[in-house]
Design a protein around this motif. Structure first.
Motif, short mmCIF file in Angstrom:
data_model
loop_
_atom_site.label_atom_id
_atom_site.label_comp_id
_atom_site.label_asym_id
_atom_site.label_seq_id
_atom_site.Cartn_x
_atom_site.Cartn_y
_atom_site.Cartn_z
N LEU A 148 0.83 -1.21 0.00
CA LEU A 148 0.00 0.00 0.00
C LEU A 148 0.87 1.26 0.00
CD1 LEU A 148 -2.73 -1.12 2.56
CD2 LEU A 148 -3.15 -0.54 0.17
N LYS A 149 1.96 1.23 0.75
CA LYS A 149 2.85 2.39 0.82
C LYS A 149 3.57 2.64 -0.51
CE LYS A 149 3.70 2.42 5.81
NZ LYS A 149 4.70 2.25 6.89
N LYS A 150 3.73 1.59 -1.29
CA LYS A 150 4.44 1.71 -2.57
C LYS A 150 3.60 2.43 -3.63
CE LYS A 150 7.67 0.62 -5.62
NZ LYS A 150 9.04 1.14 -5.59
N PHE A 151 2.26 2.29 -3.53
CA PHE A 151 1.38 2.83 -4.56
C PHE A 151 0.32 3.74 -3.93
CE2 PHE A 151 2.75 -1.43 -5.90
CZ PHE A 151 3.39 -1.13 -7.11
N ASP A 152 0.38 5.02 -4.22
CA ASP A 152 -0.58 5.96 -3.65
C ASP A 152 -2.01 5.68 -4.12
OD1 ASP A 152 1.45 7.28 -2.35
OD2 ASP A 152 1.68 8.83 -3.89
N GLN A 153 -2.15 5.10 -5.32
CA GLN A 153 -3.48 4.87 -5.90
C GLN A 153 -4.08 3.52 -5.50
OE1 GLN A 153 -0.46 4.48 -7.32
NE2 GLN A 153 -0.66 4.19 -9.54
N LEU A 154 -3.34 2.70 -4.79
CA LEU A 154 -3.82 1.37 -4.41
C LEU A 154 -4.77 1.45 -3.22
CD1 LEU A 154 -3.68 -1.72 -4.85
CD2 LEU A 154 -1.71 -1.75 -3.31
N LYS A 155 -5.95 0.82 -3.33
CA LYS A 155 -6.94 0.79 -2.26
C LYS A 155 -6.84 -0.51 -1.47
CE LYS A 155 -8.61 4.74 -3.64
NZ LYS A 155 -8.42 5.97 -2.82
N PHE A 156 -7.64 -0.60 -0.42
CA PHE A 156 -7.61 -1.76 0.49
C PHE A 156 -8.99 -2.39 0.61
CE2 PHE A 156 -7.97 -3.03 5.15
CZ PHE A 156 -7.42 -4.30 4.96
N THR A 157 -9.05 -3.70 0.42
CA THR A 157 -10.26 -4.48 0.68
C THR A 157 -10.05 -5.26 1.98
OG1 THR A 157 -11.00 -4.72 -1.61
CG2 THR A 157 -11.68 -6.43 -0.07
N TYR A 158 -10.90 -4.98 2.96
CA TYR A 158 -10.76 -5.64 4.27
C TYR A 158 -11.63 -6.89 4.30
CZ TYR A 158 -10.49 -6.04 9.39
OH TYR A 158 -10.27 -6.48 10.67
N LEU A 173 -7.01 -1.68 12.48
CA LEU A 173 -6.45 -1.42 11.16
C LEU A 173 -5.41 -0.30 11.24
CD1 LEU A 173 -9.58 -1.44 8.79
CD2 LEU A 173 -7.80 -3.18 8.98
N ASP A 174 -4.32 -0.47 10.50
CA ASP A 174 -3.33 0.58 10.39
C ASP A 174 -3.96 1.80 9.72
OD1 ASP A 174 -0.13 0.92 10.43
OD2 ASP A 174 -0.93 1.90 8.63
N ASP A 175 -3.40 2.98 10.01
CA ASP A 175 -3.95 4.22 9.45
C ASP A 175 -4.04 4.19 7.93
OD1 ASP A 175 -4.29 5.27 11.95
OD2 ASP A 175 -2.50 6.55 11.89
N ILE A 176 -3.04 3.61 7.29
CA ILE A 176 -3.06 3.59 5.82
C ILE A 176 -4.18 2.68 5.31
CG2 ILE A 176 -1.39 1.69 5.50
CD1 ILE A 176 -0.27 3.33 3.12
N CYS A 177 -4.49 1.62 6.05
CA CYS A 177 -5.60 0.73 5.67
C CYS A 177 -6.94 1.45 5.81
CB CYS A 177 -5.58 -0.54 6.51
SG CYS A 177 -4.18 -1.64 6.16
N ILE A 178 -7.08 2.21 6.87
CA ILE A 178 -8.31 2.98 7.07
C ILE A 178 -8.47 4.03 5.97
CG2 ILE A 178 -9.50 4.62 8.59
CD1 ILE A 178 -8.20 3.17 10.96
#
Length: 254
Positions: A148-158, A173-178
């Protein structure tokens, strides 16, 4: 908030028209898992009906598919039909160890994002947390953070079901996941087998309710994809199993 039914090849004995008629005014749409290009015709017909009936459609893809360009083109066409940006959720790559899985996933995402940008496809990509089983180690919600940190445009499916199997903290959840959260997968499990239906007496029901409460607290208001296995549904045939699936989604309060 959208209640979405996860569908795959097990549903394809029922036509897109029948599926949409069964689902209207009961659920909000579908997340369709595609294995190969033989299923694109079903996808296109479903997309046209979803557009007509105001049902939401998103995609579950296979990152192991070597023909990802053809796949992305097909989803780009679907986005043109729907006239909105289509969300594709991918699993991470599975390698011999966690580090190699992260590195391999980053490499394929670099190619995917380059292709999307080059061809101006109306698509967003998300990555899903997984659970390990046996000797097969798959990336959980903490281990996908470097991707997730590598790609600014990548989203997260929980995927809450996978997190339950991992015995992780479902409300941590980590802040970046939220920040990147764009989708959820909902299901329960038995032993190490997942994608079971959620019942009131399910041994994990309290944890699932806590997860729903947590999602509200972090102000998540996107798709809740009920990722149940159709073959674990009740009914004498595929149509009855789908009807039961839809009924069960309606009974869950997110």
């Amino acid at each position: 908030m959208r209640k979405i039914m996860s569908i795959n090849h097990k549903f394809f004995n029922v036509s897109p028209t029948e599926l949409v008629l069964m689902s209207k005014n009961k659920i909000d749409g579908f997340e369709i898992y595609l294995r190969n290009k033989t299923e694109y015709q079903y996808l296109n017909e479903l997309a046209k009906l979803c557009k007509k009936e105001n049902l939401y459609l998103q995609i579950h893809g296979n990152i192991e598919d070597n023909n990802f360009e053809e796949f992305l083109d097909a989803i780009g066409h679907v986005a043109d039909i729907l006239e909105y940006t289509v969300d594709i959720v991918f699993h991470s790559k599975i390698c011999l160890d966690i580090t190699k899985s992260i590195e391999s996933t980053i490499k394929i995402f670099e190619k995917i994002f380059e292709y999307i940008e080059k061809n101006k496809l109306n698509i967003i990509i998300s990555i899903e947390n997984l659970n390990s089983f046996g000797k097969i180690k798959r990336l959980n919600k903490e281990e996908i953070i470097p991707i997730l940190k590598k790609f600014d445009q990548l989203k997260f499916t929980y995927d809450i079901g996978h997190e339950l199997i991992e015995k992780g903290n479902i409300v941590d959840l980590d802040d970046i996941c939220i920040k990147r959260l764009s989708n959820t997968h909902i299901h329960t499990y038995k032993g190490k087998l997942d994608h079971y239906f959620i019942y009131d007496n399910d041994k994990h029901i309290d944890e699932i309710k806590i997860a729903f409460k947590y999602l509200k607290e972090i102000k998540y208001d996107g798709s809740y994809v009920f990722e149940y296995d159709l073959y674990k549904s009740k009914g004498k045939n595929d149509k009855e199993k789908i009807e039961y699936f839809i009924t069960m989604i309606g009974e869950i309060e997110c």
